[in-house]
Write a protein that holds these residues in place. Structure first.
Motif, short mmCIF file in Angstrom:
data_model
loop_
_atom_site.label_atom_id
_atom_site.label_comp_id
_atom_site.label_asym_id
_atom_site.label_seq_id
_atom_site.Cartn_x
_atom_site.Cartn_y
_atom_site.Cartn_z
N ILE A 135 0.84 -1.21 0.00
CA ILE A 135 0.00 0.00 0.00
C ILE A 135 0.87 1.26 0.00
CG2 ILE A 135 -2.03 -1.05 1.05
CD1 ILE A 135 -1.05 0.08 3.77
N LEU A 136 2.10 1.10 -0.43
CA LEU A 136 3.06 2.19 -0.39
C LEU A 136 2.63 3.39 -1.22
CD1 LEU A 136 5.90 2.99 0.64
CD2 LEU A 136 6.87 1.70 -1.27
N ASP A 137 1.75 3.17 -2.20
CA ASP A 137 1.31 4.25 -3.07
C ASP A 137 -0.09 4.75 -2.72
OD1 ASP A 137 0.22 1.84 -3.82
OD2 ASP A 137 0.44 2.15 -5.97
N ASN A 138 -0.60 4.44 -1.53
CA ASN A 138 -1.93 4.95 -1.20
C ASN A 138 -1.87 6.44 -0.84
OD1 ASN A 138 -1.13 5.13 1.51
ND2 ASN A 138 -2.45 3.46 2.22
N GLU A 139 -3.01 7.06 -0.72
CA GLU A 139 -3.09 8.50 -0.53
C GLU A 139 -2.44 8.93 0.78
OE1 GLU A 139 -3.77 12.52 -0.79
OE2 GLU A 139 -3.72 10.95 -2.33
N ALA A 140 -2.54 8.12 1.82
CA ALA A 140 -1.96 8.49 3.11
C ALA A 140 -0.44 8.56 3.04
CB ALA A 140 -2.40 7.49 4.18
N HIS A 141 0.20 7.62 2.32
CA HIS A 141 1.65 7.68 2.16
C HIS A 141 2.05 8.95 1.41
CE1 HIS A 141 1.56 3.41 3.30
NE2 HIS A 141 2.87 3.48 3.46
N ARG A 142 1.27 9.28 0.38
CA ARG A 142 1.60 10.48 -0.40
C ARG A 142 1.43 11.75 0.44
NH1 ARG A 142 -0.15 14.68 -2.18
NH2 ARG A 142 -2.24 14.25 -1.35
N ALA A 143 0.28 11.88 1.12
CA ALA A 143 0.04 13.08 1.91
C ALA A 143 1.08 13.24 3.01
CB ALA A 143 -1.37 13.01 2.52
N ALA A 144 1.45 12.12 3.63
CA ALA A 144 2.44 12.18 4.71
C ALA A 144 3.80 12.61 4.19
CB ALA A 144 2.52 10.83 5.40
N LEU A 145 4.17 12.14 3.00
CA LEU A 145 5.48 12.51 2.46
C LEU A 145 5.50 13.97 2.00
CD1 LEU A 145 8.30 11.52 2.00
CD2 LEU A 145 7.58 10.49 -0.16
N GLU A 146 4.38 14.43 1.48
CA GLU A 146 4.28 15.85 1.13
C GLU A 146 4.43 16.71 2.38
OE1 GLU A 146 4.33 17.15 -1.72
OE2 GLU A 146 3.15 16.03 -3.20
N PHE A 147 3.77 16.31 3.45
CA PHE A 147 3.89 17.05 4.70
C PHE A 147 5.31 16.96 5.26
CE2 PHE A 147 4.03 16.43 9.36
CZ PHE A 147 3.88 17.76 9.73
N TYR A 148 5.86 15.77 5.23
CA TYR A 148 7.17 15.56 5.85
C TYR A 148 8.25 16.43 5.21
CZ TYR A 148 11.12 13.04 7.91
OH TYR A 148 12.26 12.72 8.60
N ARG A 149 8.17 16.57 3.89
CA ARG A 149 9.21 17.34 3.22
C ARG A 149 8.91 18.84 3.16
NH1 ARG A 149 9.37 16.32 -3.32
NH2 ARG A 149 7.42 17.34 -3.89
N ALA A 150 7.71 19.26 3.58
CA ALA A 150 7.33 20.67 3.45
C ALA A 150 8.27 21.65 4.15
CB ALA A 150 5.89 20.86 3.94
N PRO A 151 8.72 21.39 5.40
CA PRO A 151 9.65 22.34 6.02
C PRO A 151 10.94 22.52 5.22
CG PRO A 151 8.72 20.89 7.67
CD PRO A 151 8.32 20.33 6.34
N LEU A 152 11.35 21.46 4.54
CA LEU A 152 12.57 21.49 3.74
C LEU A 152 12.33 22.10 2.37
CD1 LEU A 152 15.55 20.44 3.18
CD2 LEU A 152 14.45 18.33 2.38
N ASP A 182 12.67 17.86 -5.98
CA ASP A 182 12.44 18.06 -7.40
C ASP A 182 11.35 17.15 -7.96
OD1 ASP A 182 14.45 20.00 -7.61
OD2 ASP A 182 16.00 18.47 -7.86
N ASP A 183 11.27 15.93 -7.42
CA ASP A 183 10.39 14.92 -8.01
C ASP A 183 8.97 14.98 -7.47
OD1 ASP A 183 12.34 13.56 -9.66
OD2 ASP A 183 13.27 12.89 -7.79
N ASN A 184 8.06 14.43 -8.24
CA ASN A 184 6.67 14.30 -7.85
C ASN A 184 6.54 13.16 -6.84
OD1 ASN A 184 3.94 12.85 -8.22
ND2 ASN A 184 3.57 14.88 -9.09
N VAL A 185 6.01 13.46 -5.67
CA VAL A 185 5.91 12.46 -4.61
C VAL A 185 5.06 11.27 -5.04
CG1 VAL A 185 4.89 12.05 -2.34
CG2 VAL A 185 6.41 14.00 -2.68
N GLY A 186 3.92 11.54 -5.67
CA GLY A 186 3.05 10.45 -6.10
C GLY A 186 3.74 9.51 -7.06
#
Length: 412
Positions: free
Chosen positions: A212-229, A392-396
């Motif tokens: 389930i590595l590509d589900n919406e929760a993984h994507r949203a969490a990675l977008e959030f995680y990298r946001a400060p950076l 640089d890359d698209n998280v999804g």
């Protein structure tokens, strides 16, 4: 230190076992510190000597693996990291009889779940940890900061509870001299906690072992995680060089205002650090599914090669019944709720309530107990995780590619 409860399993084993005179326990340094006082009391009460064999972290896996391969019986108990539960599940005793209702009711559910491998309770939690929020109390309690924050963001400055609050506060505290937080680019467990906070049924795999590595929760969490950076400029740019040790150092040196880190570090803040006496701690932040963390428990297991299984099981049952005896050791951790609760009002243990809140949160759960998990981590998870932190890359797309790699590994 009191006994927290008298496990029925301890009584039954003591009554029914032909006692060995001694047992040997394989541990790393933390396991020795946390269990030594308990073992001494165990010997006083049972007459069974406990010999600890202390090895480095990786040495626990290597020594136990070698014993299993050779069929020898050097160790009667081993204290192992949860990440090895799947690897050793077929080579240790089923401890289901030790998980009485009394024991189960005194453990966070996530620790019980991680002990269950294919219906067998393969180990008893010895202690557990989780990442929680560390913050600079002096900065958060400053009247000037409180006024400025409320004016800029429209709500009161307090320890962050949500994703948005984390971003806001990290941004607010970022100045020429200090960053609001840091992003750990070497260890994905912190991101995985956010995956659970976002409502995913698991991390990487669901309970059926489906990717389930590509589900919406993984994507949203990675977008959030990298946001400060990548978006907010509130974290150091060299995230791919920052692991847990680097995160600690940045915080201790006064270079970050907040960090998400393993709770045990609260009592280990160096007295000569820039933040000594100024550290506050709060539960892990919450997403749509609430607070969630990735537990870091260790388990006492009884190798099938042991010739002293009944005495070994008695030791394991005694250890959980007296789980608070190691709290005053340097690492200062336990597994049982009652052990943590007994110290919550004690000065210096302010981190116990946030830790137990995080460990006991309904969305908290462990990493997959799967024999191929390390390969999935190395080949699929970490490349996508670190690729996202290059900004640089698209998280999804990264997660879709990672999911395909994971499915190939598992032939799904």
């Amino acid at each position: 230190m009191k006994t927290f409860y008298t496990s029925a399993a301890v009584v039954a084993l003591a009554a029914g076992a032909a006692q060995a005179q001694e047992i040997t326990v394989l541990v790393e340094g933390g396991g020795l510190m946390l269990q030594q006082e308990m073992a001494e009391q165990f010997t006083e009460e049972t007459g069974i000597e406990v010999n600890f064999v202390e090895v480095p972290y990786q040495g626990v896996f290597d020594r136990l693996s070698a014993e299993i391969a050779s069929g020898t019986s050097n160790f009667d108990v081993a204290t192992i990291d949860v990440v090895w539960n799947a690897a050793f599940a077929d080579h240790v005793e089923d401890l289901s009889d030790l998980f009485t209702e009394e024991v189960r009711s005194d453990l966070p559910q996530a620790l019980i779940d991680d002990a269950n491998v294919d219906g067998r309770m393969i180990g008893m939690p010895a202690w557990a940890n989780a990442e929680v929020v560390f913050y600079r109390k002096d900065l958060f309690e400053s009247a000037e900061n409180q006024e400025a924050f409320a004016e800029e963001y429209g709500y009161d400055l307090a320890p962050p509870q949500t994703w948005q609050q984390w971003r806001d506060m990290a941004e607010f505290f970022t100045t020429e001299d200090m960053m609001g937080t840091s992003v750990n680019g070497l260890n994905p467990e912190e991101w995985m906690a956010h995956v659970l906070q976002a409502g995913s049924p698991g991390v990487v795999l669901d309970e059926d072992g489906t990717v389930i590595l590509d589900n919406e929760a993984h994507r949203a969490a990675l977008e959030f995680y990298r946001a400060p950076l990548c978006e907010d400029g509130s974290a150091p740019e060299n995230a791919l060089e920052i692991g847990w040790g680097e995160e600690q150092n940045l915080f201790y040196q006064g270079q970050t205002a907040m960090m998400k880190f393993w709770a045990h570090a609260y009592r280990l803040t160096p007295e000569d650090s820039q933040v000594s006496g100024r550290v506050g701690v709060a539960p892990m932040i919450a997403g749509e599914a609430g607070i969630a963390g990735i537990p870091g428990p260790w388990y006492n297991v009884v190798p099938s090669t042991s010739e002293n299984k009944e005495a070994a099981k008695q030791f394991v049952a005694y250890a959980i019944a007296n789980n608070g005896l190691g709290i005053e050791a340097p690492l200062g951790l336990a597994a049982a709720n009652s052990a943590y609760e007994s110290y919550m009002d004690t000065e210096g243990y302010e981190h116990f309530e946030p830790l137990l809140t995080t460990l006991s949160a309904p969305a908290t759960q462990g990493r997959p107990i799967h024999p191929d998990y390390q390969e999935l981590l190395d080949q699929a998870v970490i490349p996508a995780f670190q690729g996202a932190l290059e900004c640089d890359d698209n998280v999804g797309e990264l997660l879709e590619e990672a999911a395909e790699i994971a499915r190939d590994i598992l032939d799904q």
